[in-house]
Design a protein around this motif. Structure first.
Motif, PDB file in Angstrom:
ATOM      1  N   GLY A  90       0.799  -1.223   0.000  1.00  0.00           N
ATOM      2  CA  GLY A  90       0.000   0.000   0.000  1.00  0.00           C
ATOM      3  C   GLY A  90       0.829   1.269   0.000  1.00  0.00           C
ATOM      4  N   SER A  91       2.127   1.171   0.324  1.00  0.00           N
ATOM      5  CA  SER A  91       2.979   2.362   0.320  1.00  0.00           C
ATOM      6  C   SER A  91       3.238   2.795  -1.126  1.00  0.00           C
ATOM      7  N   LEU A  92       3.619   4.049  -1.302  1.00  0.00           N
ATOM      8  CA  LEU A  92       3.846   4.582  -2.641  1.00  0.00           C
ATOM      9  C   LEU A  92       4.887   3.769  -3.403  1.00  0.00           C
ATOM     10  N   MET A  93       6.026   3.480  -2.786  1.00  0.00           N
ATOM     11  CA  MET A  93       7.085   2.737  -3.478  1.00  0.00           C
ATOM     12  C   MET A  93       6.653   1.300  -3.778  1.00  0.00           C
ATOM     13  N   TYR A  94       5.868   0.715  -2.912  1.00  0.00           N
ATOM     14  CA  TYR A  94       5.352  -0.636  -3.155  1.00  0.00           C
ATOM     15  C   TYR A  94       4.465  -0.651  -4.396  1.00  0.00           C
ATOM     16  N   ILE A  95       3.657   0.412  -4.523  1.00  0.00           N
ATOM     17  CA  ILE A  95       2.768   0.530  -5.682  1.00  0.00           C
ATOM     18  C   ILE A  95       3.575   0.826  -6.945  1.00  0.00           C
ATOM     19  N   VAL A  96       4.563   1.724  -6.853  1.00  0.00           N
ATOM     20  CA  VAL A  96       5.378   2.095  -8.016  1.00  0.00           C
ATOM     21  C   VAL A  96       6.154   0.898  -8.536  1.00  0.00           C
ATOM     22  N   ILE A  97       6.791   0.158  -7.644  1.00  0.00           N
ATOM     23  CA  ILE A  97       7.591  -1.001  -8.063  1.00  0.00           C
ATOM     24  C   ILE A  97       6.684  -2.133  -8.530  1.00  0.00           C
ATOM     25  N   GLY A  98       5.572  -2.286  -7.862  1.00  0.00           N
ATOM     26  CA  GLY A  98       4.653  -3.358  -8.215  1.00  0.00           C
ATOM     27  C   GLY A  98       4.922  -4.597  -7.387  1.00  0.00           C
ATOM     28  N   ASN A  99       4.000  -5.528  -7.469  1.00  0.00           N
ATOM     29  CA  ASN A  99       4.137  -6.712  -6.621  1.00  0.00           C
ATOM     30  C   ASN A  99       3.737  -8.020  -7.294  1.00  0.00           C
ATOM     31  N   SER A 100       3.422  -7.973  -8.574  1.00  0.00           N
ATOM     32  CA  SER A 100       3.068  -9.231  -9.230  1.00  0.00           C
ATOM     33  C   SER A 100       3.568  -9.227 -10.675  1.00  0.00           C
ATOM     34  N   PHE A 101       4.271 -10.267 -11.015  1.00  0.00           N
ATOM     35  CA  PHE A 101       4.826 -10.431 -12.362  1.00  0.00           C
ATOM     36  C   PHE A 101       3.723 -10.822 -13.333  1.00  0.00           C
ATOM     37  N   SER A 102       3.807 -10.274 -14.557  1.00  0.00           N
ATOM     38  CA  SER A 102       2.832 -10.642 -15.584  1.00  0.00           C
ATOM     39  C   SER A 102       3.460 -10.505 -16.974  1.00  0.00           C
ATOM     40  N   TRP A 103       3.329 -11.551 -17.758  1.00  0.00           N
ATOM     41  CA  TRP A 103       3.798 -11.490 -19.152  1.00  0.00           C
ATOM     42  C   TRP A 103       2.974 -10.475 -19.940  1.00  0.00           C
ATOM     43  N   ILE A 104       1.718 -10.322 -19.574  1.00  0.00           N
ATOM     44  CA  ILE A 104       0.849  -9.361 -20.266  1.00  0.00           C
ATOM     45  C   ILE A 104       1.367  -7.940 -20.052  1.00  0.00           C
ATOM     46  N   ASP A 105       1.896  -7.659 -18.856  1.00  0.00           N
ATOM     47  CA  ASP A 105       2.487  -6.334 -18.617  1.00  0.00           C
ATOM     48  C   ASP A 105       3.635  -6.078 -19.580  1.00  0.00           C
ATOM     49  N   ILE A 106       4.447  -7.093 -19.814  1.00  0.00           N
ATOM     50  CA  ILE A 106       5.573  -6.947 -20.746  1.00  0.00           C
ATOM     51  C   ILE A 106       5.049  -6.684 -22.157  1.00  0.00           C
ATOM     52  N   LEU A 107       3.977  -7.357 -22.543  1.00  0.00           N
ATOM     53  CA  LEU A 107       3.360  -7.079 -23.849  1.00  0.00           C
ATOM     54  C   LEU A 107       2.847  -5.631 -23.911  1.00  0.00           C
ATOM     55  N   CYS A 108       2.290  -5.158 -22.808  1.00  0.00           N
ATOM     56  CA  CYS A 108       1.827  -3.757 -22.762  1.00  0.00           C
ATOM     57  C   CYS A 108       3.000  -2.788 -22.885  1.00  0.00           C
ATOM     58  N   TYR A 109       4.122  -3.092 -22.229  1.00  0.00           N
ATOM     59  CA  TYR A 109       5.309  -2.236 -22.357  1.00  0.00           C
ATOM     60  C   TYR A 109       5.781  -2.234 -23.810  1.00  0.00           C
ATOM     61  N   ALA A 110       5.761  -3.400 -24.431  1.00  0.00           N
ATOM     62  CA  ALA A 110       6.174  -3.499 -25.831  1.00  0.00           C
ATOM     63  C   ALA A 110       5.240  -2.683 -26.726  1.00  0.00           C
ATOM     64  N   ALA A 111       3.940  -2.765 -26.468  1.00  0.00           N
ATOM     65  CA  ALA A 111       2.972  -1.994 -27.255  1.00  0.00           C
ATOM     66  C   ALA A 111       3.208  -0.496 -27.072  1.00  0.00           C
ATOM     67  N   GLY A 112       3.447  -0.074 -25.844  1.00  0.00           N
ATOM     68  CA  GLY A 112       3.726   1.337 -25.578  1.00  0.00           C
ATOM     69  C   GLY A 112       4.988   1.808 -26.275  1.00  0.00           C
ATOM     70  N   CYS A 113       6.026   0.976 -26.242  1.00  0.00           N
ATOM     71  CA  CYS A 113       7.282   1.327 -26.912  1.00  0.00           C
ATOM     72  C   CYS A 113       7.109   1.356 -28.424  1.00  0.00           C
ATOM     73  N   LEU A 114       6.312   0.450 -28.948  1.00  0.00           N
ATOM     74  CA  LEU A 114       6.043   0.439 -30.387  1.00  0.00           C
ATOM     75  C   LEU A 114       5.293   1.707 -30.801  1.00  0.00           C
ATOM     76  N   LEU A 115       4.269   2.074 -30.065  1.00  0.00           N
ATOM     77  CA  LEU A 115       3.534   3.317 -30.349  1.00  0.00           C
ATOM     78  C   LEU A 115       4.454   4.527 -30.251  1.00  0.00           C
TER      79      LEU A 115
END
Length: 130
Positions: A90-115
């Motif tokens: 719940g702390s700001l840094m915990y939220i910023v860093i994140g707490n769960s791995f997801s391959w879909i997140d990596i696909l979203c990063y790739a989509a953002g970088c492609l755009l």
């Protein structure tokens, strides 16, 4: 790469950050927006933040670096790095860093970088034509 402040990129960084905060706080109940759009936009936020303070000639390399950095943060989530660094849930840094791995997140990063890459190429071509 040299230090050079850019007001244009700094203002866009602040605006994109405010959009991310809006997504995390007010639009959190809209699954697609919270789960995917925020991750697409975050790489654009990081790119603009770096461009706010550094003059970088090769934007495509910067975009690749942002993608790699984003993937490293995502993989760190797999190892619960936020907890290991002592951040409380719940702390700001915990939220910023994140707490769960997801391959879909990596696909979203790739989509953002492609755009972002397409946008940067179009912008660079317009500068050449003028």
């Amino acid at each position: 790469m040299k230090f050079k402040f850019s007001l244009k990129y700094f203002v866009s960084t602040i605006l994109i950050f405010l959009i991310e905060v809006l997504i995390a706080t007010k639009l959190k109940d809209i699954f697609f927006v919270r789960a995917y759009l925020g991750d697409v936009i975050v790489v654009i936020l990081i790119y603009n933040f770096i461009k706010s303070f550094f003059e970088i000639k090769n934007n495509q390399k910067l975009i690749l670096g942002v993608f790699i950095f984003s993937c490293l943060v995502e993989f760190a989530q797999y190892f619960n790095i936020a907890e290991k660094l002592g951040f409380q849930p719940g702390s700001l840094m915990y939220i910023v860093i994140g707490n769960s791995f997801s391959w879909i997140d990596i696909l979203c990063y790739a989509a953002g970088c492609l755009l972002l890459s397409v946008f940067v190429k179009i912008t660079e071509q317009k500068k050449i034509i003028q």
